[in-house]
Write a protein that holds these residues in place. Structure first.
Motif, mmCIF file in Angstrom:
data_model
loop_
_atom_site.group_PDB
_atom_site.id
_atom_site.type_symbol
_atom_site.label_atom_id
_atom_site.label_comp_id
_atom_site.label_asym_id
_atom_site.label_seq_id
_atom_site.Cartn_x
_atom_site.Cartn_y
_atom_site.Cartn_z
ATOM 1 N N ALA A 193 0.853 -1.195 0.000
ATOM 2 C CA ALA A 193 0.000 0.000 0.000
ATOM 3 C C ALA A 193 0.887 1.243 0.000
ATOM 4 C CB ALA A 193 -0.913 -0.008 1.218
ATOM 5 N N GLY A 194 0.504 2.208 -0.823
ATOM 6 C CA GLY A 194 1.260 3.446 -0.927
ATOM 7 C C GLY A 194 1.303 3.907 -2.372
ATOM 8 N N THR A 195 2.134 4.895 -2.642
ATOM 9 C CA THR A 195 2.254 5.429 -3.998
ATOM 10 C C THR A 195 3.509 4.877 -4.650
ATOM 11 O OG1 THR A 195 1.070 7.434 -3.377
ATOM 12 C CG2 THR A 195 2.420 7.546 -5.359
ATOM 13 N N TRP A 196 3.349 4.404 -5.880
ATOM 14 C CA TRP A 196 4.420 3.811 -6.670
ATOM 15 C C TRP A 196 4.594 4.628 -7.928
ATOM 16 C CZ3 TRP A 196 6.883 -0.805 -5.141
ATOM 17 C CH2 TRP A 196 6.368 -1.394 -3.983
ATOM 18 N N GLU A 197 5.860 4.782 -8.372
ATOM 19 C CA GLU A 197 6.149 5.616 -9.531
ATOM 20 C C GLU A 197 7.060 4.890 -10.514
ATOM 21 O OE1 GLU A 197 6.147 10.032 -7.600
ATOM 22 O OE2 GLU A 197 7.937 8.801 -7.241
ATOM 23 N N SER A 198 6.980 5.353 -11.772
ATOM 24 C CA SER A 198 7.880 4.881 -12.806
ATOM 25 C C SER A 198 8.185 6.061 -13.720
ATOM 26 C CB SER A 198 7.255 3.712 -13.580
ATOM 27 O OG SER A 198 8.231 3.102 -14.412
ATOM 28 N N ASN A 236 12.147 -7.411 -21.244
ATOM 29 C CA ASN A 236 12.089 -6.038 -20.734
ATOM 30 C C ASN A 236 11.172 -5.967 -19.512
ATOM 31 O OD1 ASN A 236 13.699 -4.925 -22.817
ATOM 32 N ND2 ASN A 236 11.925 -4.921 -24.171
ATOM 33 N N THR A 237 11.642 -5.291 -18.468
ATOM 34 C CA THR A 237 10.838 -5.161 -17.260
ATOM 35 C C THR A 237 10.422 -3.715 -17.038
ATOM 36 O OG1 THR A 237 12.852 -5.003 -15.947
ATOM 37 C CG2 THR A 237 11.788 -7.149 -16.045
ATOM 38 N N TYR A 238 9.191 -3.552 -16.606
ATOM 39 C CA TYR A 238 8.597 -2.261 -16.272
ATOM 40 C C TYR A 238 8.567 -2.234 -14.751
ATOM 41 C CZ TYR A 238 5.277 1.612 -17.043
ATOM 42 O OH TYR A 238 4.643 2.830 -17.117
ATOM 43 N N VAL A 239 9.419 -1.430 -14.148
ATOM 44 C CA VAL A 239 9.607 -1.454 -12.699
ATOM 45 C C VAL A 239 8.945 -0.239 -12.055
ATOM 46 C CG1 VAL A 239 11.320 -1.493 -10.842
ATOM 47 C CG2 VAL A 239 11.786 -2.681 -12.994
ATOM 48 N N MET A 240 8.193 -0.508 -11.009
ATOM 49 C CA MET A 240 7.584 0.556 -10.211
ATOM 50 C C MET A 240 8.326 0.598 -8.877
ATOM 51 S SD MET A 240 5.007 1.661 -12.127
ATOM 52 C CE MET A 240 3.976 2.606 -11.036
ATOM 53 N N THR A 241 8.694 1.803 -8.453
ATOM 54 C CA THR A 241 9.362 1.963 -7.163
ATOM 55 C C THR A 241 8.447 2.737 -6.228
ATOM 56 O OG1 THR A 241 10.510 3.924 -7.983
ATOM 57 C CG2 THR A 241 11.698 1.845 -8.085
#
Length: 175
Positions: free
Chosen positions: A50-55, A161-166
């Motif tokens: 839970a929280g905000t993830w960005e890319s 290819n990976t799409y990563v959210m941090t």
């Protein structure tokens, strides 16, 4: 040439070597994402997710503890990524676990906006072709600092290819 026991065995060894080479080459045709089943991570909690993830390019998703979510400019997974659309809206998320590890499933149930990615290889001629609902499956992993990481594969699975959210760090209260 007269076939003797020694010649026949050498011939079979030759065929065996060819068969082994063909099997190896065939296995190399499968990309890393084609048969990927999971990270083997089983200890991430819903509170950590839970929280905000960005890319990149302003992509963000907010996953609330109650299972609701908002998405801003999230690209499609797999070959959908090549279409170039980026979806925004609201929906739900769940954290699941199976023998191969955890994944987070994000379901967009109410699309509010469609955008396009500048580097799309085949943008749809009409953005109304972008889906009105969509489901993403993010694999759940941990980085070296043991923080959760969410990712999915996009484009040609042979490329991996990976799409990563941090995860965006939670805001701290001002003193």
């Amino acid at each position: 040439m007269r076939i003797t026991r020694g010649n026949a065995l050498r011939g079979l060894r030759g065929y065996g070597a060819v068969a082994a080479l063909l099997a190896t080459l065939t296995a190399c045709l499968a990309g890393p994402a084609q048969y990927y089943e999971g990270t083997d991570v089983h200890d991430v909690t819903a509170a950590e997710v839970a929280g905000t993830w960005e890319s990149t390019e302003g992509t963000a998703m907010t996953l609330r503890p109650d299972g609701t979510a908002t998405v801003t400019g999230l690209d499609g997974r797999g070959f959908d990524f090549d279409q170039g659309w980026r979806l925004s809206g609201s929906g739900t998320w769940t954290l699941a676990d199976d023998t191969n590890g955890q994944d987070m499933r994000l379901e967009l149930t109410a699309r509010t906006k469609v955008g396009t990615r500048a580097d799309a290889t085949a943008p749809p001629p009409d953005l109304t072709e972008a889906p009105t609902t969509y489901t993403w499956r993010f694999f759940v992993d941990r980085d070296k600092q043991r923080r959760p990481v969410l990712f999915f594969f996009f484009g040609d699975p042979d490329l991996g290819n990976t799409y990563v959210m941090t995860r965006k760090p939670p805001a701290t209260a001002a003193p």
